[in-house]
Every structure is written in C-alpha cells, then in structure tokens.
Design a protein around this motif. Structure first.
Motif, mmCIF file in Angstrom:
data_model
loop_
_atom_site.group_PDB
_atom_site.id
_atom_site.type_symbol
_atom_site.label_atom_id
_atom_site.label_comp_id
_atom_site.label_asym_id
_atom_site.label_seq_id
_atom_site.Cartn_x
_atom_site.Cartn_y
_atom_site.Cartn_z
ATOM 1 N N VAL A 63 0.367 -15.469 -2.725
ATOM 2 C CA VAL A 63 0.991 -14.261 -3.284
ATOM 3 C C VAL A 63 0.122 -13.633 -4.368
ATOM 4 O O VAL A 63 0.141 -12.410 -4.562
ATOM 5 N N HIS A 66 -2.731 -11.801 -2.535
ATOM 6 C CA HIS A 66 -2.183 -10.534 -2.041
ATOM 7 C C HIS A 66 -2.011 -9.547 -3.200
ATOM 8 O O HIS A 66 -2.229 -8.344 -3.039
ATOM 9 N N GLY A 67 -1.611 -10.065 -4.368
ATOM 10 C CA GLY A 67 -1.434 -9.197 -5.529
ATOM 11 C C GLY A 67 -2.734 -8.533 -5.942
ATOM 12 O O GLY A 67 -2.752 -7.348 -6.291
ATOM 13 N N ARG A 70 -3.357 -5.745 -3.562
ATOM 14 C CA ARG A 70 -2.470 -4.612 -3.843
ATOM 15 C C ARG A 70 -3.031 -3.771 -4.991
ATOM 16 O O ARG A 70 -3.007 -2.531 -4.951
ATOM 17 N N TYR A 104 -1.191 -11.079 -10.592
ATOM 18 C CA TYR A 104 -0.169 -10.101 -10.193
ATOM 19 C C TYR A 104 0.399 -10.559 -8.862
ATOM 20 O O TYR A 104 -0.349 -10.904 -7.948
ATOM 21 N N TRP A 105 1.715 -10.603 -8.767
ATOM 22 C CA TRP A 105 2.307 -11.076 -7.513
ATOM 23 C C TRP A 105 3.657 -10.409 -7.242
ATOM 24 O O TRP A 105 4.342 -9.959 -8.157
ATOM 25 N N GLN A 106 3.984 -10.342 -5.964
ATOM 26 C CA GLN A 106 5.268 -9.812 -5.541
ATOM 27 C C GLN A 106 6.311 -10.911 -5.649
ATOM 28 O O GLN A 106 6.080 -12.048 -5.230
ATOM 29 N N GLN A 108 9.890 -12.209 -4.529
ATOM 30 C CA GLN A 108 10.845 -11.991 -3.451
ATOM 31 C C GLN A 108 11.896 -13.092 -3.407
ATOM 32 O O GLN A 108 11.634 -14.247 -3.746
ATOM 33 N N PRO A 113 13.743 -7.952 -3.234
ATOM 34 C CA PRO A 113 13.433 -8.320 -4.614
ATOM 35 C C PRO A 113 14.326 -9.459 -5.095
ATOM 36 O O PRO A 113 15.382 -9.726 -4.521
ATOM 37 N N ARG A 160 10.744 -6.980 -8.786
ATOM 38 C CA ARG A 160 9.912 -6.699 -7.614
ATOM 39 C C ARG A 160 8.500 -7.279 -7.757
ATOM 40 O O ARG A 160 7.953 -7.830 -6.808
ATOM 41 N N PHE A 161 7.906 -7.119 -8.940
ATOM 42 C CA PHE A 161 6.563 -7.643 -9.176
ATOM 43 C C PHE A 161 6.493 -8.207 -10.589
ATOM 44 O O PHE A 161 7.255 -7.800 -11.470
ATOM 45 N N GLN A 177 7.978 -5.764 -13.265
ATOM 46 C CA GLN A 177 8.407 -4.504 -12.642
ATOM 47 C C GLN A 177 9.748 -4.755 -11.962
ATOM 48 O O GLN A 177 9.862 -5.681 -11.147
#
Length: 199
Positions: A63, A66-67, A70, A104-106, A108, A113, A160-161, A177
C-alpha cells in the motif's frame, strides 16, 4: 526508516522511466498504468540498497508503494495541466534518499474508506495546555504509533488516505485525508418566484 527508503527508491525508479518517456514525447503512464509495477517488483524479488546491504522491495508494504505511485501520478497531472494552460512548470523530480521523505497510503475497510476509530484512537484527551495523544495504525511491521492529536475529528469520520512525513529537522508529521457526512439543512419556508422568460 526502511519503509521510507524503499518507497523513495521505488518512486525514483518510476520517475526515471516517466522522465525518459516525457523527453521522447511519449505520454507518461497514469497511475492505473503504473500500479502493475508493484506486484511485478514484489514477485520478481527486486532489491534495493538500505544502509549498505540489499533488502527486498517486498519488505515494504504494497500500500505504501502504491501510495508513492499515486503521488507521482498526481504530480504529473498538475504539471501537464499547468503546461496546457500556458503556465510555467517543471516536471516532477527525484526524491532525496538522505533527507525528508513521506509514507503515503490508502486506508481501506473492505472496498471503501475506513472508520476513524480503526485508524486513530485517542489515548489521552486534550486539555487547555496540552494536546490530546492518540495511536495511529501504520501498515506493516510499524503497527501502532503514538501521535499528538492536535485537532479531534468527528466520530463519523471516514479516513481515505494517511501519510507520515519527516521534515529536514527530523520531526515526523501525520496527515489524514478524510470525509464526513454532511448534514443537509432543511429548506426555509416561503414563496419562490420564477421568471420563465416568456415574451
């Protein structure tokens, strides 16, 4: 620090490829196009150097990789938009592996979220002369991290993030976020006039 070093290395590898495409007037890849690189690199046992020895990129949570992609994609989007509008802008640059950095990561919970309580929990309420303390759940082996909670969020908040950033002075900063349920105000009574514009 291992996660920061790994995501920085991964970001720089991705941006090197993007800059090469950009210089040759080939459209840069979107996040959707870049994201496949995470699983490919982890399955291929790709390594990066960390304080001398080599470490597997799979040691870094997916994650967070991926962050990083993004963030890179968002930087390209801003740059290309500014160029289209005729404003000056330089393409995204490489990140330093020696100072600063950001994870930084999402966040979930299933497909959506995550409720605030599953990410951030207050451990000491704030008072007039001291901020509240809380624990932040960070992916991977980091786990729970104690943070100063400067601004409390509503209980119904959905995260969310999240990000953890270290500045040049070695201080760590947490950013969340989030989204909250907006309460729609009831319409006030009264008469509304409409001009239909009929001649």
């Amino acid at each position: 620090d291992l996660f920061r070093a790994g995501t920085t290395w991964f970001f720089n590898q991705a941006i090197a490829s993007q800059l090469d495409r950009y210089r040759h007037h080939v459209p840069v890849e979107t996040y959707a196009g870049l994201s496949y690189a995470v699983s490919v690199a982890r399955k291929a046992a790709v390594e990066f150097r960390y304080r001398g020895p080599m470490r597997l990129i799979s040691d870094v949570p997916a994650v967070m990789l991926h962050g990083a992609l993004r963030q890179l994609s968002a930087s390209w989007t801003r740059h290309l938009k500014m160029r289209q509008e005729g404003r000056k802008s330089s393409p995204p640059g490489f990140r330093s592996v020696h100072r600063g950095g950001c994870l930084y990561w999402q966040v979930q919970d299933g497909a959506g979220p995550c409720p605030l309580g599953k990410v951030l929990k207050v451990t000491r309420p704030g008072t007039g002369d001291r901020p509240a303390m809380a624990t932040l759940r960070v992916p991977g082996k980091i786990g729970l991290v104690a943070v100063r909670y400067h601004r409390e969020l509503p209980a119904a908040t959905l995260v969310r993030f999240a990000s953890v950033r270290v500045d040049g002075a070695g201080r760590y900063w947490v950013t969340v976020q989030y989204e909250t349920t907006q309460v729609r105000q009831a319409a006030a009574g009264g008469v509304v006039g409409i001009d239909r514009g009929v001649a």
